[in-house]
Motif scaffolding. Sequence first.
Motif, mmCIF file in Angstrom:
data_model
loop_
_atom_site.group_PDB
_atom_site.id
_atom_site.type_symbol
_atom_site.label_atom_id
_atom_site.label_comp_id
_atom_site.label_asym_id
_atom_site.label_seq_id
_atom_site.Cartn_x
_atom_site.Cartn_y
_atom_site.Cartn_z
ATOM 1 N N ASN A 1 0.676 -1.313 0.227
ATOM 2 C CA ASN A 1 -0.184 -0.057 -0.105
ATOM 3 C C ASN A 1 0.787 1.197 0.034
ATOM 4 O OD1 ASN A 1 -2.372 -1.572 -0.056
ATOM 5 N ND2 ASN A 1 -2.223 -1.581 2.317
ATOM 6 N N THR B 1 2.154 4.886 -1.316
ATOM 7 C CA THR B 1 1.463 5.724 -1.773
ATOM 8 C C THR B 1 2.202 6.813 -2.764
ATOM 9 O OG1 THR B 1 1.633 7.131 0.176
ATOM 10 C CG2 THR B 1 -0.495 5.756 -0.342
ATOM 11 N N ASN C 1 -0.080 3.555 3.153
ATOM 12 C CA ASN C 1 -1.298 3.520 3.840
ATOM 13 C C ASN C 1 -1.358 2.667 4.923
ATOM 14 O OD1 ASN C 1 -2.976 5.755 3.108
ATOM 15 N ND2 ASN C 1 -3.585 4.666 1.279
ATOM 16 N N THR D 1 -6.575 0.714 7.574
ATOM 17 C CA THR D 1 -7.420 1.055 6.278
ATOM 18 C C THR D 1 -7.602 2.449 5.992
ATOM 19 O OG1 THR D 1 -9.185 1.105 8.004
ATOM 20 C CG2 THR D 1 -9.117 -1.154 6.848
ATOM 21 N N ASN D 2 -6.343 3.055 5.647
ATOM 22 C CA ASN D 2 -6.140 4.152 4.936
ATOM 23 C C ASN D 2 -6.478 5.285 5.918
ATOM 24 O OD1 ASN D 2 -5.763 2.806 2.726
ATOM 25 N ND2 ASN D 2 -7.840 3.079 1.746
ATOM 26 N N GLY E 1 -0.116 1.109 -4.023
ATOM 27 C CA GLY E 1 -1.636 1.258 -3.662
ATOM 28 C C GLY E 1 -2.014 1.836 -5.341
ATOM 29 N N SER F 1 -2.691 5.528 -6.681
ATOM 30 C CA SER F 1 -1.966 6.525 -5.917
ATOM 31 C C SER F 1 -0.740 7.106 -6.532
ATOM 32 C CB SER F 1 -1.248 5.899 -4.833
ATOM 33 O OG SER F 1 -0.632 4.647 -4.967
ATOM 34 N N ALA G 1 -10.563 2.059 -4.271
ATOM 35 C CA ALA G 1 -9.549 3.233 -4.825
ATOM 36 C C ALA G 1 -10.013 3.271 -6.202
ATOM 37 C CB ALA G 1 -8.340 2.651 -4.521
ATOM 38 N N ALA H 1 -9.622 6.423 -0.355
ATOM 39 C CA ALA H 1 -8.676 6.242 -1.396
ATOM 40 C C ALA H 1 -9.181 6.675 -2.827
ATOM 41 C CB ALA H 1 -7.879 5.172 -1.212
#
Length: 317
Positions: A115, A117, A131, A134-135, A153, A156, A255, A276
């Motif tokens: 994840n 970014t 992230n 959970t973000n 991610g 991103s 996302a 996201a």
Amino acid sequence: MSVLVYTESEEGKIKKIALEVVAYAKGIADQMGTTVTAVSINANDISELGKYGASKILQVSNDKLSNFNAEAYADVIAQAAKSEDAKVIIVSSSANSKFLAPALAVNLEAGYVPNVTALPESTSPFKVKSNVFTNKAFASTEIKTDVKIIGLGKNSYGLKENETSAANEAFAPNLDAHDFDMEIVSVDKATDKVTIADAEIVVSAGRGLKGPENWGMIEDLAKTLGAATACSKPVSDMGWRPHSEHVGQTGKPVASNLYIAIGISGAIQHLAGINASKVKVVINNDPEAPFFKAADYGIVGDAFEIVPKLTEKLKEF
Ligand code: FAD
């Protein structure tokens, strides 16, 4: 020494997330003063990889790899990394890559951060931002191992073009019997609909829709936009929609480029799963609904009036 990327494909076609991963790898390669080598497994058309910055493409063609297999794919990528002397390996954050990356990390004794970014804050020491929770928060992690694995991610970094002339090379890994200790022998698609993980657009609905019989208009809007359908937790808890569509802290993260929320209040647990997403559109008849605070565009009104009109208008395009 190059930056290596695993470019995922489906039914022989390179996936869009793989192109984003190549673009990101080019960004890192520029920081490190090196080039990008892509590994593609059983892809038919690799022509787009050069457009996003791959200088070399290692093409693996092997019937034993026709179904995704984390152990075997990790072995292939590890062998490619060794032959290229790659110290940084980039994969996506797709469900398959989240399976594959830990196996690859074990194989190469590498540190792995999922994840991620953005481009590394620095490459020496090697620090990346990702992230977490959970973000809800960002972590900055220093990877100290010789080989480093990054899971990018979705959405991103973006699809930044960087035309590069790419050389193709056949790559024949040595596959070992242990790679196939566990093997998917067949895959039957449960649905031909766009999945939440792959979707550019997600149309999501909540308890404001009153009952499962009203989902026809949501399906219709989603079909018109080529979108996936999703829902809030109570909707799947009540059995109005399948659990696979439940989005949020306890459901799937989204996302997408566009998230349309219809008749969803915007509870913090729902927002945790969708923040996201790039552009959020909210349709709700309560102007005080918390979701409007997180929305880029909001329509205050009755979903039963707005959604059919919106779909009708969109069908004209
Ligand atoms: P409601 O809160 O009932 O909201 C319905 C909305 O529809 C209202 O805003 C209303 O104004 C609007 N509405 C009504 N009629 C119309 C109409 N005709 N047209 C337009 N709008 C209309 N929830 C999740 O979604 N995902 C999660 O992962 C999740 N995890 C949770 C984890 C925990 C530990 C807990 C405690 C809760 C979790 N929840 C989760 C539940 C969350 O707190 C909310 O209860 C839930 O998101 C509310 O769902 P909803 O917005 O569909 O329903």
